[in-house]
Write a protein that holds these residues in place. Structure first.
Motif, PDB file in Angstrom:
ATOM      1  N   MET A   1     -54.698  45.779 102.279  1.00  0.00           N
ATOM      2  CA  MET A   1     -53.893  45.972 103.482  1.00  0.00           C
ATOM      3  C   MET A   1     -52.703  45.015 103.462  1.00  0.00           C
ATOM      4  SD  MET A   1     -55.610  48.259 105.326  1.00  0.00           S
ATOM      5  CE  MET A   1     -56.136  49.134 103.840  1.00  0.00           C
ATOM      6  N   MET A  76     -66.237  57.992 101.558  1.00  0.00           N
ATOM      7  CA  MET A  76     -65.889  58.018 102.981  1.00  0.00           C
ATOM      8  C   MET A  76     -65.865  59.485 103.381  1.00  0.00           C
ATOM      9  SD  MET A  76     -62.751  55.315 103.044  1.00  0.00           S
ATOM     10  CE  MET A  76     -62.969  54.396 104.558  1.00  0.00           C
ATOM     11  N   THR A  81     -62.100  58.281 108.866  1.00  0.00           N
ATOM     12  CA  THR A  81     -60.878  57.482 109.006  1.00  0.00           C
ATOM     13  C   THR A  81     -59.974  58.099 110.080  1.00  0.00           C
ATOM     14  OG1 THR A  81     -60.036  58.801 107.180  1.00  0.00           O
ATOM     15  CG2 THR A  81     -60.855  56.624 106.635  1.00  0.00           C
ATOM     16  N   LYS A  85     -59.402  61.944 105.467  1.00  0.00           N
ATOM     17  CA  LYS A  85     -59.393  61.536 104.061  1.00  0.00           C
ATOM     18  C   LYS A  85     -60.037  62.657 103.250  1.00  0.00           C
ATOM     19  CE  LYS A  85     -60.969  57.769 101.074  1.00  0.00           C
ATOM     20  NZ  LYS A  85     -59.733  57.412 100.369  1.00  0.00           N
ATOM     21  N   ARG A  97     -60.663  53.220  94.501  1.00  0.00           N
ATOM     22  CA  ARG A  97     -61.284  52.293  95.446  1.00  0.00           C
ATOM     23  C   ARG A  97     -62.783  52.579  95.582  1.00  0.00           C
ATOM     24  NH1 ARG A  97     -62.435  53.103 100.716  1.00  0.00           N
ATOM     25  NH2 ARG A  97     -62.710  51.228 102.022  1.00  0.00           N
ATOM     26  N   ALA A 132     -65.097  54.411 109.774  1.00  0.00           N
ATOM     27  CA  ALA A 132     -64.559  53.216 109.109  1.00  0.00           C
ATOM     28  C   ALA A 132     -63.720  52.400 110.078  1.00  0.00           C
ATOM     29  CB  ALA A 132     -63.705  53.640 107.918  1.00  0.00           C
ATOM     30  N   ASP A 133     -64.083  51.139 110.207  1.00  0.00           N
ATOM     31  CA  ASP A 133     -63.277  50.218 111.009  1.00  0.00           C
ATOM     32  C   ASP A 133     -63.289  48.847 110.351  1.00  0.00           C
ATOM     33  OD1 ASP A 133     -61.722  49.247 113.117  1.00  0.00           O
ATOM     34  OD2 ASP A 133     -63.486  48.590 114.227  1.00  0.00           O
ATOM     35  N   GLY A 134     -63.054  48.824 109.044  1.00  0.00           N
ATOM     36  CA  GLY A 134     -63.078  47.575 108.292  1.00  0.00           C
ATOM     37  C   GLY A 134     -64.499  47.233 107.865  1.00  0.00           C
ATOM     38  N   GLY A 135     -64.592  46.636 106.660  1.00  0.00           N
ATOM     39  CA  GLY A 135     -65.895  46.165 106.187  1.00  0.00           C
ATOM     40  C   GLY A 135     -66.865  47.261 105.808  1.00  0.00           C
ATOM     41  N   THR A 136     -66.344  48.380 105.284  1.00  0.00           N
ATOM     42  CA  THR A 136     -67.292  49.439 104.913  1.00  0.00           C
ATOM     43  C   THR A 136     -68.104  49.041 103.676  1.00  0.00           C
ATOM     44  OG1 THR A 136     -65.689  50.654 103.579  1.00  0.00           O
ATOM     45  CG2 THR A 136     -65.848  51.273 105.891  1.00  0.00           C
ATOM     46  N   ARG A 137     -67.493  48.270 102.756  1.00  0.00           N
ATOM     47  CA  ARG A 137     -68.261  47.906 101.554  1.00  0.00           C
ATOM     48  C   ARG A 137     -69.352  46.888 101.903  1.00  0.00           C
ATOM     49  NH1 ARG A 137     -63.542  46.203  97.873  1.00  0.00           N
ATOM     50  NH2 ARG A 137     -62.485  47.412  99.459  1.00  0.00           N
ATOM     51  N   TYR A 188     -60.812  46.607 111.329  1.00  0.00           N
ATOM     52  CA  TYR A 188     -59.650  47.194 110.648  1.00  0.00           C
ATOM     53  C   TYR A 188     -58.333  46.562 111.130  1.00  0.00           C
ATOM     54  CZ  TYR A 188     -56.141  50.592 109.247  1.00  0.00           C
ATOM     55  OH  TYR A 188     -55.021  51.185 108.728  1.00  0.00           O
ATOM     56  N   ASP A 191     -58.054  43.275 109.593  1.00  0.00           N
ATOM     57  CA  ASP A 191     -57.878  43.420 108.144  1.00  0.00           C
ATOM     58  C   ASP A 191     -56.401  43.717 107.822  1.00  0.00           C
ATOM     59  OD1 ASP A 191     -59.791  44.297 105.556  1.00  0.00           O
ATOM     60  OD2 ASP A 191     -57.826  45.234 105.599  1.00  0.00           O
ATOM     61  N   ASP A 197     -57.907  37.968 102.470  1.00  0.00           N
ATOM     62  CA  ASP A 197     -59.017  38.885 102.724  1.00  0.00           C
ATOM     63  C   ASP A 197     -60.114  38.558 101.708  1.00  0.00           C
ATOM     64  OD1 ASP A 197     -60.428  41.057 103.505  1.00  0.00           O
ATOM     65  OD2 ASP A 197     -59.047  42.564 102.707  1.00  0.00           O
TER      66      ASP A 197
HETATM   67  N1  UDP Z   1     -59.277  52.550 105.275  1.00  0.00           N
HETATM   68  C1  UDP Z   1     -58.867  53.834 105.614  1.00  0.00           C
HETATM   69  N2  UDP Z   1     -58.665  54.748 104.606  1.00  0.00           N
HETATM   70  C2  UDP Z   1     -58.842  54.438 103.297  1.00  0.00           C
HETATM   71  C3  UDP Z   1     -59.254  53.148 102.962  1.00  0.00           C
HETATM   72  C4  UDP Z   1     -59.466  52.220 103.972  1.00  0.00           C
HETATM   73  O1  UDP Z   1     -58.719  54.144 106.781  1.00  0.00           O
HETATM   74  O2  UDP Z   1     -58.643  55.300 102.438  1.00  0.00           O
HETATM   75  C5  UDP Z   1     -59.504  51.572 106.355  1.00  0.00           C
HETATM   76  C6  UDP Z   1     -60.981  51.565 106.782  1.00  0.00           C
HETATM   77  O3  UDP Z   1     -61.085  51.278 108.159  1.00  0.00           O
HETATM   78  C7  UDP Z   1     -61.509  50.436 105.967  1.00  0.00           C
HETATM   79  C8  UDP Z   1     -60.350  49.456 106.066  1.00  0.00           C
HETATM   80  O4  UDP Z   1     -59.222  50.267 105.915  1.00  0.00           O
HETATM   81  O5  UDP Z   1     -62.725  49.934 106.486  1.00  0.00           O
HETATM   82  C9  UDP Z   1     -60.349  48.367 105.036  1.00  0.00           C
HETATM   83  O6  UDP Z   1     -60.384  48.927 103.763  1.00  0.00           O
HETATM   84  P1  UDP Z   1     -60.743  48.083 102.484  1.00  0.00           P
HETATM   85  O7  UDP Z   1     -60.248  48.846 101.285  1.00  0.00           O
HETATM   86  O8  UDP Z   1     -60.318  46.677 102.644  1.00  0.00           O
HETATM   87  O9  UDP Z   1     -62.339  48.154 102.393  1.00  0.00           O
HETATM   88  P2  UDP Z   1     -63.492  47.787 103.418  1.00  0.00           P
HETATM   89  O10 UDP Z   1     -63.002  46.664 104.305  1.00  0.00           O
HETATM   90  O11 UDP Z   1     -63.790  49.027 104.202  1.00  0.00           O
HETATM   91  O12 UDP Z   1     -64.633  47.372 102.567  1.00  0.00           O
END
Ligand code: UDP
Length: 262
Positions: A1, A76, A81, A85, A97, A132-137, A188, A191, A197
Motif C-alpha cells: 500500500m 480472496m 474487497t 476482485k 500476491r 478483507a479489511d487488512g491483515g488477511t494473511r 485496511y 495499512d 508495514d
Molecule cells: N486489498 C484489496 N484488494 C487486493 C489486495 C488487497 O482490497 O487485491 C486490501 C485488503 O483489505 C487487504 C489489504 O488491502 O486486507 C492489505 O493487503 P495486503 O496485500 O497488505 O495483505 P493483507 O494485509 O491482507 O495480508
C-alpha cells in the motif's frame, strides 16, 4: 500500500496502539472438512478449512521421502474487497500476491506440525477471504492453525494417528507505523496510511517463523523495529490464548451430544 501520513489520530476505530481488533472463531463452518473455522478479526473474515488425504505426492513416493505433506491455497472471494476482485481462474493464472501468501501459510503450518509423524498423508489448507479489511494473511494463518488443530484432534479421536503428533501453536499479526506511531494489527485504512508495514508469524515459544517488514516509500530505524516487534510479540501471545480457547471449545464438547429430551 502507498505511503501517506494523513490518518487522523487516534485510530479510526478508537483502539489503543497495542490493541487487537476483536477476534472470534466459528468452528465447524465447513462440515465436510476435517477441521474448519471462520475467523472474524475486526472486519476481516477468512474461511479456513483443512482436508486430509491418505496419500502423498508422487515425487515423495519416488524419492522415498518419509512422512506427509502439507500444502496451502489462499484466495480472496470476488466480493471480499470494496471493488470486485476477479477470480484467478478467470485470468487463467494465480495472482502473485496470492501465491506469496499461500506459501507463507504453508511454511507457517509446517512449523506447527512435524510432517514425519503424520504418516503418508497430504494436508490441504484452504483459506478463502470472505471480507478483507487488512491483515488477511495474518488472519489466514491464525485461523488455519485452529482448523489444523481441530483436524488433528478428530484424526486422533478416530484412532487414525498412531504416533504422538504434537502441534506447536503458531499465530500471526501485523504491525506498522502510521503517523510516526507504531500500531498493532492494522486495518485496511491504517495499512494504506502506513509508512512501515510488518507481518509477524511466531510460535508459542516466542520464536519467529517469519518476519515481513518493509518501508513504504520510507525507511525505519532499529528503535522503530524494536517497537513493532514488541507490539507484535504481545499481540501474538493474546492470539495464542484466543486460538487455544477456540480449539478447547470444540474439543471439550462431546462428538455426539445426546439428543434433546433423551
Ligand atoms: N486489498 C484489496 N484488494 C487486493 C489486495 C488487497 O482490497 O487485491 C486490501 C485488503 O483489505 C487487504 C489489504 O488491502 O486486507 C492489505 O493487503 P495486503 O496485500 O497488505 O495483505 P493483507 O494485509 O491482507 O495480508
Amino acid at each position: 500500500m502507498t505511503a501517506s501520513n494523513t490518518l487522523p489520530s487516534p485510530r479510526p476505530d478508537g483502539r489503543r496502539a497495542d490493541q487487537l481488533r476483536p477476534i472470534r472463531f466459528q468452528n465447524g463452518i465447513a462440515p465436510h472438512a476435517a477441521g474448519s473455522t471462520l475467523i472474524e478479526w475486526g472486519n476481516t473474515r477468512v474461511l479456513c478449512g483443512v482436508t486430509i488425504e491418505d496419500s502423498v505426492p508422487r515425487w515423495m513416493k519416488e524419492q522415498g521421502v518419509a512422512g506427509g505433506w502439507i500444502t496451502a491455497e489462499y484466495s480472496m472471494l470476488p466480493y471480499s474487497t470494496i471493488t470486485r476482485k476477479a477470480r484467478d481462474i478467470s485470468k487463467g493464472k494465480i495472482d502473485g500476491r496470492s501465491q506469496e501468501i499461500q506459501r507463507l501459510i504453508g511454511r507457517s503450518m509446517r512449523a506447527a506440525l512435524d510432517l514425519e509423524k503424520i504418516g503418508a498423508r497430504t494436508i490441504w489448507l484452504d483459506c478463502d477471504v470472505l471480507q478483507a479489511d487488512g491483515g488477511t494473511r495474518t488472519a489466514a494463518i491464525t485461523g488455519t492453525y485452529v482448523a489444523l488443530a481441530l483436524a488433528i484432534n478428530s484424526l486422533r479421536a478416530a484412532g487414525k494417528l498412531t504416533d504422538q503428533v504434537a502441534l506447536k501453536p503458531v499465530a500471526a499479526v501485523s504491525a506498522g507505523i502510521v503517523n510516526s506511531q507504531p500500531l498493532l494489527d492494522l486495518s485496511y485504512t491504517e495499512d494504506v496510511a502506513a509508512s512501515v508495514d510488518m507481518n509477524l508469524v511466531m510460535n508459542a515459544g516466542g520464536e519467529f517463523i517469519e518476519l515481513q517488514g518493509s518501508g513504504e516509500e520510507a525507511s525505519f530505524s532499529e528503535q522503530e523495529l524494536a517497537a513493532l516487534l514488541a507490539l507484535g510479540k504481545a499481540g501474538i501471545a493474546r492470539l495464542l490464548e484466543c486460538q487455544q480457547a477456540a480449539i478447547n471449545s470444540t474439543t471439550d464438547r462431546p462428538a455426539n451430544p445426546p439428543a434433546s429430551g433423551s
